[in-house]
Enzyme design. Sequence first.
Site, PDB file in Angstrom:
ATOM      1  N   SER A 107      38.743  23.655  17.188  1.00 43.04           N
ATOM      2  CA  SER A 107      39.374  24.015  15.919  1.00 43.04           C
ATOM      3  C   SER A 107      38.401  24.914  15.166  1.00 43.04           C
ATOM      4  CB  SER A 107      39.677  22.756  15.093  1.00 43.04           C
ATOM      5  OG  SER A 107      40.583  21.931  15.775  1.00 43.04           O
TER       6      SER A 107
ATOM      7  N   LYS B 168      46.590  25.646  14.003  1.00 41.51           N
ATOM      8  CA  LYS B 168      45.852  24.384  13.949  1.00 41.51           C
ATOM      9  C   LYS B 168      45.467  24.029  12.512  1.00 41.51           C
ATOM     10  CE  LYS B 168      43.731  20.666  15.171  1.00 41.51           C
ATOM     11  NZ  LYS B 168      42.652  20.527  16.135  1.00 41.51           N
TER      12      LYS B 168
ATOM     13  N   LYS C  92      35.939  20.267   7.687  1.00 39.90           N
ATOM     14  CA  LYS C  92      35.896  21.661   8.163  1.00 39.90           C
ATOM     15  C   LYS C  92      37.293  22.250   8.273  1.00 39.90           C
ATOM     16  CE  LYS C  92      36.213  22.029  12.373  1.00 39.90           C
ATOM     17  NZ  LYS C  92      36.242  22.023  13.844  1.00 39.90           N
TER      18      LYS C  92
END
Length: 306
Positions: free
Chosen positions: A108, A182, A250
């Site tokens: 990711s 994502k 994140k």
Amino acid sequence: METPYPTPISPTQTRIGWIGIGVMGAAMASHLLSAGYSVTIYARNPSKAASLQSQGAHLANSPQQLARQCDVVFTMVGNPQDVRQTVLESDGILSGLKPGAVIVDHTSSSPSLAREIYASARKKGCWSVDAPVSGGDIGAREGKLAIFAAGVCAVVEWLKPLFDLMGRVTYMGEAGCGQSCKIGNQIMVGANLMGLSEGLVFAEKAGLDLKKYMEAIRGGSAGSMAMELWGRRIIERDFKPGGFAEYMVKDMGMGVDVVKEEDDGKVMVLPGAALGKQMFSAMVANGDGKLGTQGLITVVERINGK
């Protein structure tokens, strides 16, 4: 556009490289080994490679060495900085790839970095596909991940026999679109986990049997894949990571901070994602960043004095 190789992918011809053998990466690589592919792995800590080596995996000394002997190299590392180092630095994957080879990044990561890697790969006559996944450790073990692949459609189609071993692939568009998908996925996952956590804290405070509560609501509009993946784990206080909570900071941070480069340069306003990032940041601040994302309930409990 032509695929990178004129012949179909097959266990007898296609040499696979894999970098990133954590909870999910190891399970994903294991599916390729089970299907008969020759897989070479690189691990910064070689002792972590023992299980895959027992299944027949070979071990490389560096990303560059691995790339020199592989047709397709998969990466599943921690964050964009790790991706940049593993792929683009002087001893990284691109320094060893032969023309026609393919990089597939399952991490990711950042859409802009995915586009940068794609451009760098094309300059070498190679291809890159950003293909982050969703489904956690269960999806990785069972080969049922959702895979969001982007790049050249023909290259993604060529890779489909490999993706099919790990889950269901959807072609999302040009380079970077997989990572954007994502980020959107994680925004929704975070919102689902917040709702699941708060619902369970409320139900417990109301004196409900949590397992009966979950069974009662799972078939209605409150039901979700988040509940199926993590509901029982939360009730049983099983916070083993399928994905680290710190990675959600994140991922959701990229959603909160993303700039619409193709538009007016204004930062997108996503209040729910901003709250989700704060909640997962609180987990990290509490020392729980290495717990699974389902541990988010601990933040709700702390807020309520438990």
